[in-house]
Design a protein around this motif. Structure first.
Motif, PDB file in Angstrom:
ATOM      1  N   GLN A  87       0.840  -1.310  -0.061  1.00  0.00           N
ATOM      2  CA  GLN A  87      -0.215   0.016   0.019  1.00  0.00           C
ATOM      3  C   GLN A  87       0.870   1.200   0.012  1.00  0.00           C
ATOM      4  OE1 GLN A  87      -2.962  -0.086  -0.405  1.00  0.00           O
ATOM      5  NE2 GLN A  87      -3.671   1.997  -0.148  1.00  0.00           N
ATOM      6  N   TRP A  88       1.895   1.257   0.595  1.00  0.00           N
ATOM      7  CA  TRP A  88       2.823   2.338   0.814  1.00  0.00           C
ATOM      8  C   TRP A  88       3.525   2.616  -0.618  1.00  0.00           C
ATOM      9  CZ3 TRP A  88       8.407   2.037   0.172  1.00  0.00           C
ATOM     10  CH2 TRP A  88       8.862   3.389   0.284  1.00  0.00           C
ATOM     11  N   GLN A  89       3.885   1.514  -1.128  1.00  0.00           N
ATOM     12  CA  GLN A  89       4.486   1.677  -2.601  1.00  0.00           C
ATOM     13  C   GLN A  89       3.489   2.217  -3.459  1.00  0.00           C
ATOM     14  OE1 GLN A  89       5.833  -2.058  -3.853  1.00  0.00           O
ATOM     15  NE2 GLN A  89       6.606  -1.244  -5.966  1.00  0.00           N
ATOM     16  N   THR A  90       2.349   1.719  -3.488  1.00  0.00           N
ATOM     17  CA  THR A  90       1.317   2.420  -4.479  1.00  0.00           C
ATOM     18  C   THR A  90       1.002   3.684  -4.240  1.00  0.00           C
ATOM     19  OG1 THR A  90       0.360   0.152  -4.376  1.00  0.00           O
ATOM     20  CG2 THR A  90      -1.056   1.860  -5.317  1.00  0.00           C
ATOM     21  N   GLU A  91       1.067   4.189  -2.882  1.00  0.00           N
ATOM     22  CA  GLU A  91       0.592   5.572  -2.541  1.00  0.00           C
ATOM     23  C   GLU A  91       1.919   6.522  -2.733  1.00  0.00           C
ATOM     24  OE1 GLU A  91      -2.088   6.958  -1.510  1.00  0.00           O
ATOM     25  OE2 GLU A  91      -3.325   5.136  -1.467  1.00  0.00           O
ATOM     26  N   SER A  92       2.996   5.808  -2.756  1.00  0.00           N
ATOM     27  CA  SER A  92       4.008   6.490  -3.079  1.00  0.00           C
ATOM     28  C   SER A  92       4.357   6.805  -4.478  1.00  0.00           C
ATOM     29  CB  SER A  92       5.473   6.077  -2.371  1.00  0.00           C
ATOM     30  OG  SER A  92       5.574   4.855  -2.875  1.00  0.00           O
ATOM     31  N   SER A  93       4.103   5.728  -5.301  1.00  0.00           N
ATOM     32  CA  SER A  93       4.057   5.769  -6.786  1.00  0.00           C
ATOM     33  C   SER A  93       3.123   6.755  -7.472  1.00  0.00           C
ATOM     34  CB  SER A  93       4.115   4.437  -7.118  1.00  0.00           C
ATOM     35  OG  SER A  93       4.831   3.365  -6.573  1.00  0.00           O
ATOM     36  N   ARG A  94       1.729   6.778  -6.576  1.00  0.00           N
ATOM     37  CA  ARG A  94       0.793   7.527  -7.272  1.00  0.00           C
ATOM     38  C   ARG A  94       1.372   9.047  -6.860  1.00  0.00           C
ATOM     39  NH1 ARG A  94      -3.233  10.173  -5.024  1.00  0.00           N
ATOM     40  NH2 ARG A  94      -2.947   9.441  -2.998  1.00  0.00           N
ATOM     41  N   ALA A  95       1.980   9.292  -5.722  1.00  0.00           N
ATOM     42  CA  ALA A  95       2.409  10.649  -5.395  1.00  0.00           C
ATOM     43  C   ALA A  95       3.398  11.025  -6.587  1.00  0.00           C
ATOM     44  CB  ALA A  95       2.543  10.896  -3.792  1.00  0.00           C
ATOM     45  N   ALA A  96       4.226  10.044  -6.611  1.00  0.00           N
ATOM     46  CA  ALA A  96       5.448  10.703  -7.567  1.00  0.00           C
ATOM     47  C   ALA A  96       4.990  10.756  -9.022  1.00  0.00           C
ATOM     48  CB  ALA A  96       6.473   9.546  -7.609  1.00  0.00           C
ATOM     49  N   LEU A  97       3.828   9.918  -9.544  1.00  0.00           N
ATOM     50  CA  LEU A  97       3.464  10.368 -10.625  1.00  0.00           C
ATOM     51  C   LEU A  97       2.605  11.488 -10.927  1.00  0.00           C
ATOM     52  CD1 LEU A  97       2.189   6.509 -11.588  1.00  0.00           C
ATOM     53  CD2 LEU A  97       3.971   7.875 -12.609  1.00  0.00           C
ATOM     54  N   GLU A  98       1.748  11.837  -9.772  1.00  0.00           N
ATOM     55  CA  GLU A  98       0.984  13.305  -9.782  1.00  0.00           C
ATOM     56  C   GLU A  98       1.942  14.420  -9.948  1.00  0.00           C
ATOM     57  OE1 GLU A  98      -1.415  12.944  -6.500  1.00  0.00           O
ATOM     58  OE2 GLU A  98      -2.779  11.621  -7.546  1.00  0.00           O
ATOM     59  N   ASP A  99       3.073  14.242  -8.917  1.00  0.00           N
ATOM     60  CA  ASP A  99       4.046  15.199  -8.943  1.00  0.00           C
ATOM     61  C   ASP A  99       4.883  15.320 -10.319  1.00  0.00           C
ATOM     62  OD1 ASP A  99       5.759  17.186  -7.404  1.00  0.00           O
ATOM     63  OD2 ASP A  99       7.142  15.976  -8.191  1.00  0.00           O
ATOM     64  N   LEU A 100       5.217  14.410 -11.069  1.00  0.00           N
ATOM     65  CA  LEU A 100       5.904  14.434 -12.321  1.00  0.00           C
ATOM     66  C   LEU A 100       4.737  14.961 -13.321  1.00  0.00           C
ATOM     67  CD1 LEU A 100       7.401  10.857 -12.486  1.00  0.00           C
ATOM     68  CD2 LEU A 100       8.403  13.210 -12.252  1.00  0.00           C
ATOM     69  N   ARG A 101       3.437  14.592 -13.429  1.00  0.00           N
ATOM     70  CA  ARG A 101       2.412  15.157 -14.272  1.00  0.00           C
ATOM     71  C   ARG A 101       2.282  16.672 -14.021  1.00  0.00           C
ATOM     72  NH1 ARG A 101      -3.644  13.072 -13.517  1.00  0.00           N
ATOM     73  NH2 ARG A 101      -3.491  13.873 -11.705  1.00  0.00           N
ATOM     74  N   ALA A 102       2.188  17.194 -12.755  1.00  0.00           N
ATOM     75  CA  ALA A 102       2.450  18.362 -12.388  1.00  0.00           C
ATOM     76  C   ALA A 102       3.292  19.380 -13.008  1.00  0.00           C
ATOM     77  CB  ALA A 102       2.116  18.787 -11.050  1.00  0.00           C
ATOM     78  N   ARG A 103       4.612  18.750 -12.789  1.00  0.00           N
ATOM     79  CA  ARG A 103       5.872  19.510 -13.328  1.00  0.00           C
ATOM     80  C   ARG A 103       5.935  19.328 -14.912  1.00  0.00           C
ATOM     81  NH1 ARG A 103       7.076  17.919  -8.359  1.00  0.00           N
ATOM     82  NH2 ARG A 103       8.348  19.968  -7.088  1.00  0.00           N
ATOM     83  N   SER A 104       5.312  18.247 -15.527  1.00  0.00           N
ATOM     84  CA  SER A 104       5.202  18.077 -16.595  1.00  0.00           C
ATOM     85  C   SER A 104       4.388  19.313 -17.366  1.00  0.00           C
ATOM     86  CB  SER A 104       4.766  16.887 -17.311  1.00  0.00           C
ATOM     87  OG  SER A 104       5.620  15.815 -16.723  1.00  0.00           O
ATOM     88  N   VAL A 105       3.254  19.304 -16.785  1.00  0.00           N
ATOM     89  CA  VAL A 105       2.272  20.355 -17.147  1.00  0.00           C
ATOM     90  C   VAL A 105       3.031  21.808 -16.894  1.00  0.00           C
ATOM     91  CG1 VAL A 105       0.004  21.375 -16.634  1.00  0.00           C
ATOM     92  CG2 VAL A 105       0.331  19.223 -16.574  1.00  0.00           C
ATOM     93  N   ARG A 106       3.728  22.187 -15.979  1.00  0.00           N
ATOM     94  CA  ARG A 106       4.198  23.169 -15.872  1.00  0.00           C
ATOM     95  C   ARG A 106       5.369  23.410 -17.025  1.00  0.00           C
ATOM     96  NH1 ARG A 106       7.877  23.802 -10.598  1.00  0.00           N
ATOM     97  NH2 ARG A 106       6.052  23.630  -9.379  1.00  0.00           N
ATOM     98  N   LEU A 107       6.161  22.406 -17.121  1.00  0.00           N
ATOM     99  CA  LEU A 107       7.216  22.709 -18.605  1.00  0.00           C
ATOM    100  C   LEU A 107       6.249  23.042 -19.829  1.00  0.00           C
ATOM    101  CD1 LEU A 107       9.496  19.766 -18.185  1.00  0.00           C
ATOM    102  CD2 LEU A 107       9.978  21.957 -17.735  1.00  0.00           C
ATOM    103  N   HIS A 108       5.131  22.373 -19.993  1.00  0.00           N
ATOM    104  CA  HIS A 108       4.327  22.549 -21.182  1.00  0.00           C
ATOM    105  C   HIS A 108       3.887  24.167 -20.821  1.00  0.00           C
ATOM    106  CE1 HIS A 108       1.203  22.243 -24.113  1.00  0.00           C
ATOM    107  NE2 HIS A 108       0.274  22.770 -23.532  1.00  0.00           N
ATOM    108  N   HIS A 109       3.409  24.839 -19.787  1.00  0.00           N
ATOM    109  CA  HIS A 109       3.093  26.049 -19.765  1.00  0.00           C
ATOM    110  C   HIS A 109       4.229  27.071 -20.046  1.00  0.00           C
ATOM    111  CE1 HIS A 109      -0.488  24.630 -17.095  1.00  0.00           C
ATOM    112  NE2 HIS A 109      -0.859  24.719 -18.191  1.00  0.00           N
ATOM    113  N   LEU A 110       5.243  26.701 -19.655  1.00  0.00           N
ATOM    114  CA  LEU A 110       6.471  27.573 -19.770  1.00  0.00           C
ATOM    115  C   LEU A 110       6.760  27.535 -21.424  1.00  0.00           C
ATOM    116  CD1 LEU A 110       8.767  26.586 -16.920  1.00  0.00           C
ATOM    117  CD2 LEU A 110       7.684  28.646 -17.263  1.00  0.00           C
ATOM    118  N   ASP A 111       6.913  26.306 -21.821  1.00  0.00           N
ATOM    119  CA  ASP A 111       6.938  26.175 -23.632  1.00  0.00           C
ATOM    120  C   ASP A 111       6.014  27.087 -24.333  1.00  0.00           C
ATOM    121  OD1 ASP A 111       9.292  24.752 -22.760  1.00  0.00           O
ATOM    122  OD2 ASP A 111       8.422  22.675 -23.107  1.00  0.00           O
ATOM    123  N   THR A 112       4.699  26.908 -23.718  1.00  0.00           N
ATOM    124  CA  THR A 112       3.425  27.729 -24.493  1.00  0.00           C
ATOM    125  C   THR A 112       3.672  28.808 -24.253  1.00  0.00           C
ATOM    126  OG1 THR A 112       2.203  25.438 -24.103  1.00  0.00           O
ATOM    127  CG2 THR A 112       1.144  27.462 -24.566  1.00  0.00           C
TER     128      THR A 112
END
Length: 464
Positions: free
Chosen positions: A44-69
């Motif tokens: 469960q901890w691994q799943t939650e940490s993986s989900r948090a990492a993926l959400e963080d990566l998605r948020a930063r990827s969206v930030r990169l997209h906004h900067l490029d845009t």
């Protein structure tokens, strides 16, 4: 219908049998549960940490997209203005005209982003000011109709602002990319830790399962051993009980035969010795009466009469005792006549009971032990009727049923519960033992208030 006697109960099994070690099994199961729970929590901890990492990566990827845009929207607006000033074609102004709303939306998204560094948030605010400044310069260039870089070798203020915007966007983009890389590295590190933990927990669970299998196998072997020990112990107990039962049966048979032999000896001695003495005394008393003169006998006549009467009663009592000890009719005339004479022996009648006799006219000659056993059973049964039954009707029957000789004594008395154990059932036990000695069986059918029927069956074919 109850049969006598019932088998003897087995003694309790010994307490020296091995006992399963339940504590070890409980400990293994408890430890397996704890490890399984730990494995579940780790997953469960691994799943939650993986989900948090993926959400963080998605948020930063969206930030990169906004900067490029944002950078692309700013460059498109500059190109649009430059094309319009060079060609005076209003079509080129469309990206500029439509780009302001996009720039504001992109800047709003960047401002609403969850910046962890306060300096980055200040950079975004400063970037918005630079974009407003650059947008004002572009508007002025359109109004004047001259590109701002036309007379300036270094490109002028507009180019400097654009370069500053690009530099700040690249700085934010590099910082965001560094955060993405750090997040990825942390996720990979957690994946490695989780994989190691899963391997350890999995190996532990498998080891415990193996231990559990071994424990269950040993428990099963232990149960088999206990079953074998119980079986062998039961066999030993059965053998011992059978041996003791045989000893008791042999002893009872010996005592029964010895008692009958002693009765026969007493009957002979009473008949031969006491009978001879009583008869001689009676003859002597009669001789004295006959030889005394009449005048001498007259005063003693009453005493001599009482003496002769007493001697006659003694002789009659001797005959009755001898008949009870060893019925002469049994040895002289057989079982049928001995049974027919039982009502005359006074075994029933105290409660006004009437005895019905159903006997065959004759029987083949029976072995003396068989005839004596059946006679004693009938005698004991009628004695029980006289003592306890309070019956008004008693039936004695003897008949041949196939290969068996069947003796039945039935009454309509108070009855009893054959299943109830009592210390006064020795007569019934004696009947059952006599039948067992002849390889037969004794059945007792009775209930309180419903009378009693006792049936003795002995093999008839063995008596030829």
């Amino acid at each position: 219908m109850d049969s006598m006697p019932e088998p003897l109960p087995l003694p309790p099994a010994p307490s020296r049998l091995p006992r399963p070690r339940a504590g070890l099994l409980i400990a293994v199961l408890l430890l397996s549960f704890v490890l399984g729970l730990a494995w579940l929590v780790a997953g469960q901890w691994q799943t939650e940490s993986s989900r948090a990492a993926l959400e963080d990566l998605r948020a930063r990827s969206v930030r990169l997209h906004h900067l490029d845009t944002l950078l692309l929207q700013m460059l498109d607006a500059e190109s649009s203005v430059r094309g319009y000033l060079l060609t005076r074609n209003p079509v080129y102004l469309r990206p500029y005209q439509e780009g302001q709303a996009g720039l504001e939306a992109t800047l709003g998204a960047l401002r609403a982003d969850a910046w962890t560094d306060e300096g980055q948030r200040e950079t975004v605010d400063h970037l918005a000011l630079l974009i407003d400044m650059r947008w004002s310069l572009l508007t002025q260039a359109i109004e004047r109709g001259v590109p701002p870089t036309a007379v300036q070798p270094d490109g002028g203020t507009g180019k400097q602002v654009t370069d500053d915007i690009r530099a700040r966007i690249l700085t934010l983009r590099a910082a965001t990319q560094a955060e993405i890389d750090a997040t990825q590295d942390g996720a990979f590190a957690r994946f490695a830790d989780a994989r190691t933990m899963n391997r350890v927990l999995g190996a532990s669970v498998l080891a415990l399962l193996l231990v559990l299998v071994v424990v269950l196998y040993r428990q099963d072997r232990l149960r088999e051993r206990m079953a074998q020990l119980l079986h062998s112990e039961n066999e030993r107990l059965h053998t011992e009980v059978a041996h003791r039962t045989q000893e008791l049966s042999s002893l009872a048979s010996y005592l029964t035969n010895a008692r009958e032999a002693e009765k026969a000896r007493l009957a002979r001695e009473l008949h031969d010795e006491l009978g001879a003495l009583l008869t001689a005394a009676k003859l002597d008393a009669g001789w004295i009466v006959r030889t005394l003169p009449a005048d001498s006998l007259a005063p003693l006549r009453g005493r001599f009469d009482r003496l002769l009467d007493t001697l006659n009663q003694g002789i009659a009592l001797k005959r009755k005792v001898v008949a009870d000890l060893r019925p002469p009719l049994l040895s002289e005339l057989g079982l049928v006549e001995a049974l027919r004479a039982l009502p005359d022996s006074g075994d029933i009648g105290e409660h006004g009971g009437a005895l019905e006799i159903d006997l065959p006219e004759s029987l083949p000659e029976l072995p003396p032990p068989t005839a004596l056993a059946l006679y004693r059973i009938a005698q004991e049964a009628l004695t029980n009727v006289r003592r306890y039954a309070q019956a008004t009707r008693v039936r004695l029957r003897l008949r041949i049923e196939g290969d068996e000789l069947e003796l039945t004594v039935e009454d309509n008395g108070v009855g009893f519960d054959p299943a109830a154990r009592g210390d006064d059932r020795h007569g019934l036990a004696g009947m059952a033992h006599r039948v067992q000695m002849l390889a037969g069986r004794l059945d007792i059918d009775s209930a309180p208030g419903q009378g009693t029927r006792i049936t003795a069956r002995v093999p008839f074919a063995r008596m030829h």
